[in-house]
Every structure is written in C-alpha cells, then in structure tokens.
Design a protein around this motif. Structure first.
Motif, PDB file in Angstrom:
ATOM      1  N   ILE A  77       0.857  -1.267   0.041  1.00  0.00           N
ATOM      2  CA  ILE A  77      -0.059  -0.131   0.025  1.00  0.00           C
ATOM      3  C   ILE A  77       0.886   1.235  -0.007  1.00  0.00           C
ATOM      4  O   ILE A  77       2.110   1.320   0.672  1.00  0.00           O
ATOM      5  N   GLY A  78       0.355   2.282  -0.729  1.00  0.00           N
ATOM      6  CA  GLY A  78       1.042   3.431  -0.846  1.00  0.00           C
ATOM      7  C   GLY A  78       0.592   4.407   0.310  1.00  0.00           C
ATOM      8  O   GLY A  78      -0.777   4.441   0.717  1.00  0.00           O
ATOM      9  N   ILE A  79       1.641   5.304   0.873  1.00  0.00           N
ATOM     10  CA  ILE A  79       1.206   6.296   2.117  1.00  0.00           C
ATOM     11  C   ILE A  79       1.708   7.427   1.686  1.00  0.00           C
ATOM     12  O   ILE A  79       2.904   7.696   1.449  1.00  0.00           O
ATOM     13  N   THR A 115     -12.079   7.205   4.282  1.00  0.00           N
ATOM     14  CA  THR A 115     -12.049   6.139   5.116  1.00  0.00           C
ATOM     15  C   THR A 115     -12.655   6.323   6.157  1.00  0.00           C
ATOM     16  O   THR A 115     -12.936   5.298   7.075  1.00  0.00           O
ATOM     17  N   GLY A 116     -13.196   7.494   6.648  1.00  0.00           N
ATOM     18  CA  GLY A 116     -13.723   7.553   7.848  1.00  0.00           C
ATOM     19  C   GLY A 116     -12.599   7.754   9.058  1.00  0.00           C
ATOM     20  O   GLY A 116     -13.054   7.831  10.376  1.00  0.00           O
ATOM     21  N   TRP A 174      -5.464  17.185  13.875  1.00  0.00           N
ATOM     22  CA  TRP A 174      -6.175  16.096  13.520  1.00  0.00           C
ATOM     23  C   TRP A 174      -5.892  15.818  11.876  1.00  0.00           C
ATOM     24  O   TRP A 174      -5.361  16.625  11.286  1.00  0.00           O
ATOM     25  N   VAL A 175      -5.698  14.461  11.657  1.00  0.00           N
ATOM     26  CA  VAL A 175      -5.441  13.980  10.399  1.00  0.00           C
ATOM     27  C   VAL A 175      -6.503  13.144  10.010  1.00  0.00           C
ATOM     28  O   VAL A 175      -7.058  12.301  10.523  1.00  0.00           O
ATOM     29  N   LYS A 176      -6.673  13.198   8.738  1.00  0.00           N
ATOM     30  CA  LYS A 176      -8.033  12.563   7.899  1.00  0.00           C
ATOM     31  C   LYS A 176      -7.168  11.744   6.982  1.00  0.00           C
ATOM     32  O   LYS A 176      -6.363  12.228   6.235  1.00  0.00           O
ATOM     33  N   ALA A 177      -7.765  10.404   6.711  1.00  0.00           N
ATOM     34  CA  ALA A 177      -7.150   9.421   5.650  1.00  0.00           C
ATOM     35  C   ALA A 177      -8.173   9.644   4.447  1.00  0.00           C
ATOM     36  O   ALA A 177      -9.480   9.117   4.743  1.00  0.00           O
ATOM     37  N   TRP A 178      -7.683   9.652   3.330  1.00  0.00           N
ATOM     38  CA  TRP A 178      -8.575   9.467   2.004  1.00  0.00           C
ATOM     39  C   TRP A 178      -7.896   8.384   1.615  1.00  0.00           C
ATOM     40  O   TRP A 178      -6.740   7.971   1.607  1.00  0.00           O
ATOM     41  N   TYR A 179      -8.579   7.601   0.366  1.00  0.00           N
ATOM     42  CA  TYR A 179      -8.192   6.414  -0.211  1.00  0.00           C
ATOM     43  C   TYR A 179      -8.407   6.498  -1.619  1.00  0.00           C
ATOM     44  O   TYR A 179      -9.483   6.782  -2.036  1.00  0.00           O
ATOM     45  N   LEU A 180      -7.563   6.086  -2.371  1.00  0.00           N
ATOM     46  CA  LEU A 180      -7.470   5.849  -3.819  1.00  0.00           C
ATOM     47  C   LEU A 180      -7.777   4.396  -4.229  1.00  0.00           C
ATOM     48  O   LEU A 180      -6.743   3.633  -4.054  1.00  0.00           O
ATOM     49  N   PHE A 200      -7.329   3.959 -11.067  1.00  0.00           N
ATOM     50  CA  PHE A 200      -6.347   4.380 -12.112  1.00  0.00           C
ATOM     51  C   PHE A 200      -5.333   3.146 -12.073  1.00  0.00           C
ATOM     52  O   PHE A 200      -4.056   3.208 -12.667  1.00  0.00           O
ATOM     53  N   LYS A 201      -5.708   1.708 -11.570  1.00  0.00           N
ATOM     54  CA  LYS A 201      -4.931   0.618 -11.876  1.00  0.00           C
ATOM     55  C   LYS A 201      -3.620   0.853 -11.233  1.00  0.00           C
ATOM     56  O   LYS A 201      -2.447   0.795 -11.794  1.00  0.00           O
ATOM     57  N   SER A 202      -3.920   1.189 -10.018  1.00  0.00           N
ATOM     58  CA  SER A 202      -2.544   1.218  -9.139  1.00  0.00           C
ATOM     59  C   SER A 202      -2.625   0.723  -8.030  1.00  0.00           C
ATOM     60  O   SER A 202      -3.983   0.262  -7.401  1.00  0.00           O
ATOM     61  N   ALA A 203      -1.566   0.267  -7.015  1.00  0.00           N
ATOM     62  CA  ALA A 203      -1.727  -0.575  -5.762  1.00  0.00           C
ATOM     63  C   ALA A 203      -2.585   0.726  -4.732  1.00  0.00           C
ATOM     64  O   ALA A 203      -2.583   1.830  -5.243  1.00  0.00           O
ATOM     65  N   PRO A 204      -3.105   0.124  -3.675  1.00  0.00           N
ATOM     66  CA  PRO A 204      -4.174   0.941  -3.039  1.00  0.00           C
ATOM     67  C   PRO A 204      -3.197   2.161  -2.371  1.00  0.00           C
ATOM     68  O   PRO A 204      -2.122   1.847  -2.154  1.00  0.00           O
ATOM     69  N   LEU A 205      -3.591   3.324  -2.421  1.00  0.00           N
ATOM     70  CA  LEU A 205      -2.981   4.372  -2.073  1.00  0.00           C
ATOM     71  C   LEU A 205      -3.705   5.300  -0.801  1.00  0.00           C
ATOM     72  O   LEU A 205      -4.967   5.514  -1.143  1.00  0.00           O
TER      73      LEU A 205
END
Length: 551
Positions: free
Chosen positions: A60-62, A96-97, A110-116, A121-126
């Motif tokens: 997974i990408g961060i 992601t909630g 506060w930090v929030k996480a979004w997900y691709l 786009f045919k990429s590993a999860p980001l």
C-alpha cells in the motif's frame, strides 16, 4: 464497502509478493487528474504503485493529499512564469472515516485519511493524509496545503504528517506491514513512533528499508535539532536520547543519515548512484551496504502501444506514419500554448523535466552564435521545445525559465510550454525526435524522463549520468556527450567542454543521420524502444525491491 479498520489489499495476491509493505512517499504521480506530485520522485512512486498493481503485490502507498498540489504553472502578461495555487477537489477519492491526532509543536493536530481504490487508475491502494479539517486551527490546516512548502517549520510538520502520521495510519488500518519502505527520507520521523511501538532499535531495523535519491551531501535535508524538538518531531524523545539513538551529533539532524542508521537495507537508484552513495556515506559507521536498484517507469502507462506494434510487425511505413502523427498531435498543444506552428517533418529536440540548475536547461543556448546557426539552418532544420516546472521559490531556476521564454520570442521554431505534468510530459515525449538531457555529471541520481521518451519513439541525447550509463550505446540506441574531466575542471570549463561536444554530435552525427539516412535513424529509435522495454520497466524494478530489499 471496504472495511478500513481491518484493511487488506483488495485483490488476489501473487504468492511470491505476499509479504506486506507500506510504501511512504511525499509525492505520487499516479495519473494527471490527481495533482499531488512535483517531478521525478513522484513519477517514480507512481510507476511503482502501477507495477505493484500489475504484479499483484501486497503493498500500500502512504502519501499526502496536497490541497493546492505543487503549484499550477501559469504565465504573466509577458509569458514569463507565474506560479499559482488553486484548491483541488477529487470526486474519486474515498473517505475512509479514519481520523486521528498527531502531536505537532506539542499540540494535537487532526489528520484524516483518504483512499484511492486500485481500480480507479490501476494502481496499488493509496492512502492520502490531510490536515485540512475544520477541527484544526488555520495554521494546522495549511500543513497539507502546498507540496514542499518553502517555510522550514511547515516543511518539518509535513514530514511529521507523512512519517509519524503515516505510521499511525497503518496501525489504524490494522494492516501490520512486515516492511516499512521509506522512498527518500521525508518520512523518517516514523522511526520515533515505531521505536515506541516496537520497543527497540533492533526491532524497528528488522522492518525498515530506505531508498535514497540524492547524489550529493548538500541535497540531503538537515534541520536544527532544537527546532525539530520544539515541533515534537522526535515524538517524545529528548534531544540527547535522539543523539544516542541515531548516533548523529552536533546541532543538525540529518534525515537521510537517520534513515540509513535505522534501515535494514538501503538502495540508490542507479548503478552509478549506488557507487556515488557508497562513497558519500561510506565513512559513516553503522549503516547498511547501499545496493542499487535502478529506477524504472511503467510501460503500460507510458508507452505508445501502436508504435510498438508497428515495430514488432516490422511495418516501417506504419511506424513512420505513427510517429509523424504523434508529433503532429502534440504540436497542436504547443501551438495552442505558444502560437508556434511546428512541422512534423523537422527534427524536434525537446528539453523537458524539472528545472534545476544542475540539469542545465539552457546549456544548448549558452553560445548564442551557435544556437542561432542551429535554429536558422535551412538545409537540416531543427525545432526546439522547452518545458518543466522550477521550484516556485527557486529564483535562479525561474530566471533561466524566463530567459528561455524571451529567447523563444526571437525564433519561429523555438517554444517554451507551461504546465508540465503527466499529460504534457507524455505528449512532448511523443513530439520529440531527440530527448535532450544534459545534467552535470554525477549530479543526476537516476533521471527517468529519458526512459519514457524512448518508450515513445524518441532518441536519448544525454550526458553520461544516472540510468543512461546502464542503457546507452552511442550511435546505436542513443547519443552520448563524452565525459569531461569532472574532478579537475572548473564548472565553467566543464560546461564549455560539454557544450562543444553537444554541438559536434548534433552537427556531425544526429542531423546527418536524421535527414540523410532515415533507415539508420529508425533503427536507432527502435533499438532504444527495445532496450528500454524490459530493463527499465517498473515491473522489473518492483520485483527487485521484493527480492533484494524486502525478503
């Protein structure tokens, strides 16, 4: 609905790539609509995620969701560079909630996480982190506004969100990676979080690998220990504890050295860069042997498949026609931006990449007489296009960009384009017959733009640096500027010598072959396309990361 509290990569994994990896990078160039990258580092991470998806790796990408991206490259009234920042919104990112707090400057942010999702786009999860939330005060919201913010404290905070925040996110996801891979040292603050999590340096070291992209000491980020401490960068450890833990004395915290000291494995990004890195870091104790894994780009995303098909079918008229069409199509963009009409039957030289002093964007135009002669040659005509983004606060690079804009006004066959991002990058590679790359050796760690140029039927014309040393066969798949004596010559003398060689090769080899020996030219183009296809394709690269770094 994805369960982000017990996250698993949502596709069938290939058994040999089942080891779980969290890959941290400050920028990812996945696709044009997602503007969270500046240059080569992002292009590399993007190709890494695309190939990890193709090979079905457990990775997974961060990264960070930059609200204003890097910047938009507009123009002033006189066509010179105007950096602009616009808010970006993305309908395709998933909330992601997940929300959590990272201490910055002793205050919870506060930090929030979004997900691709991979399918988009045919990429590993980001996963992308943002502090742009109503719960935060304005200053905290701005941490994730601009990629590579010019303010030092803001930049340190950004590194903390990537490093500490990224390591926290991985725990929130309950992903439990066996490997934490830091792509460049921006995310090295994660080691202080991981120290608390795993309890000892040995335990962190078992899980951490590090890729360095910087071939010179000065390019490695260093910040004042006490500023880092004040910003809570060390996640609760005191400065003396960090001195002891990292073995770094003095008043400057060296991010790359800390990453090397905590990494089980480390690598440079070309064979030459591996050698340069081993020399550069060799006198420091307690660091791993720095290996080489040469950067690469994703063929599926970058290559023109039609060109390859015509090449494989040995259909020369089809091949030539396709390349001419690609040039013509790209010239529409150039004409739209600059009012210059380029001719698809004329040899086109493109210099396009990040604008930085060591890359010498204006080298070919340093001798005005020779440049004018080249541009006014009617027997063997030449067209020249420049593009690329300087860092918005690098006033030296911006002035070079602007000088080229003014220069272009004097010639019908010279253009300078703006907004050099993934789409324009691909189009200008298709537009070019010759991809000019002339960094000062050995300053280019890898430099990958020439790989994707070759995938689109362009011939590399380069100084002997970075990945080129492993690829180039002069006159067969590329053209190489012979090496000057970089150890004993002054920078000015190096530049003069490189410029002389550059013009000699252009006049005596490139132009005559292009105009008088079409068949030989096509052979050189196709040899480059063939040689780049597997050796410098990111599937090879991500496979090597598993074999050499993760296992």
């Amino acid at each position: 609905m994805t369960d982000f509290r017990n996250y698993k990569v949502p596709y069938e994994l290939t058994p040999e790539y089942s080891k779980s990896v969290a890959y941290f990078s400050m920028e990812f160039a996945i696709h044009q609509p997602l503007k969270i990258y500046s240059g080569g580092l992002g292009f590399l991470s993007g190709s890494h995620l695309r190939s990890a998806y193709e090979l079905k790796q457990n990775l997974i990408g961060i990264g960070i969701l930059w609200k204003y991206g890097y910047y938009d490259q507009g123009r002033n009234q006189d066509q010179t560079l105007k950096p602009e920042w616009y808010e970006k919104t993305y309908s395709f990112l998933v909330d992601t909630g997940i929300k959590f707090q990272v201490p910055v400057h002793n205050q919870p942010v506060w930090v929030k996480a979004w997900y691709l999702p991979p399918d988009t786009f045919k990429s590993a999860p980001l996963f992308l982190l943002s502090t742009d939330l109503p719960e935060n005060d304005y200053l905290s919201q701005t941490i994730t506004h601009r990629l590579y913010d010019a303010d030092t404290a803001a930049k340190i905070a950004q590194m903390m969100i990537l490093g500490i925040g990224g390591a926290m996110l991985v725990d929130q996801l309950n992903f439990n990676p066996e490997i934490y891979h830091l792509n460049e040292a921006h995310g090295v603050s994660s080691i202080f979080y991981l120290m608390k999590k795993f309890g000892s340096k040995e335990e962190v070291k078992k899980r951490l690998v590090f890729t360095t992209h910087t071939p010179e000491e000065a390019g490695n980020e260093k910040h004042d220990f006490f500023l880092c401490d004040k910003m809570s960068y060390f996640y609760g450890y005191s400065v003396p504890e960090v001195h002891k833990m990292t073995g770094i004395d003095g008043h400057l915290f060296n991010h790359s050295l800390a990453a090397l000291r905590f990494a089980r494995e480390a690598n440079g990004v070309s064979k030459l860069h591996g050698e340069v890195s081993r020399r550069m870091w060799g006198h420091y104790p307690d660091i791993p042997e720095i290996q080489s894994i040469t950067n690469a780009q994703n063929w599926k995303y970058w290559a023109d498949k039609q060109l390859y098909r015509f090449m494989e079918e040995a259909d020369n008229p089809g091949f030539d026609d396709r390349k001419r069409y690609l040039k013509k199509r790209a010239f529409d963009i150039v004409a739209d931006q600059t009012g210059k009409l380029m001719d698809p039957d004329v040899l086109t030289i493109v210099w396009a990449r990040r604008f930085a002093a060591y890359k010498r964007p204006d080298l070919i135009a340093q001798d005005m007489q020779r440049f004018e002669d080249l541009m006014s040659n009617t027997a063997m005509p030449v067209q020249m296009i420049w593009a690329g983004k300087p860092y918005p606060m690098d006033y030296g690079a911006i002035s070079v960009f602007n000088s080229l804009v003014h220069l272009s006004k004097r010639f019908k066959n010279v253009a300078v384009c703006v907004d050099y991002e993934l789409t324009l990058s691909k189009r200008l590679k298709q537009a070019s017959d010759v991809w000019l790359n002339n960094p000062r050796v050995p300053r280019e760690a890898s430099g990958t733009s020439g790989m994707t140029a070759a995938m689109n039927g362009s011939v590399n014309f380069s100084t002997f640096d970075g990945w080129i040393c492993e690829f180039a066969r002069h006159g067969e798949n590329s053209f190489i500027v012979p090496q000057a004596d970089y150890h004993n010559l002054s920078i000015q003398d190096q530049d003069d010598q490189d410029l002389d060689h550059l013009y000699e090769i252009l006049k005596n080899e490139i132009l005559p072959i292009y105009y008088s020996n079409k068949r030989k030219w096509r052979d050189i183009v196709q040899a480059g396309m063939h040689d780049v296809r597997f050796e410098f394709e990111s599937n090879r690269m991500v496979k090597e990361y598993y074999e050499l770094m993760y296992q």
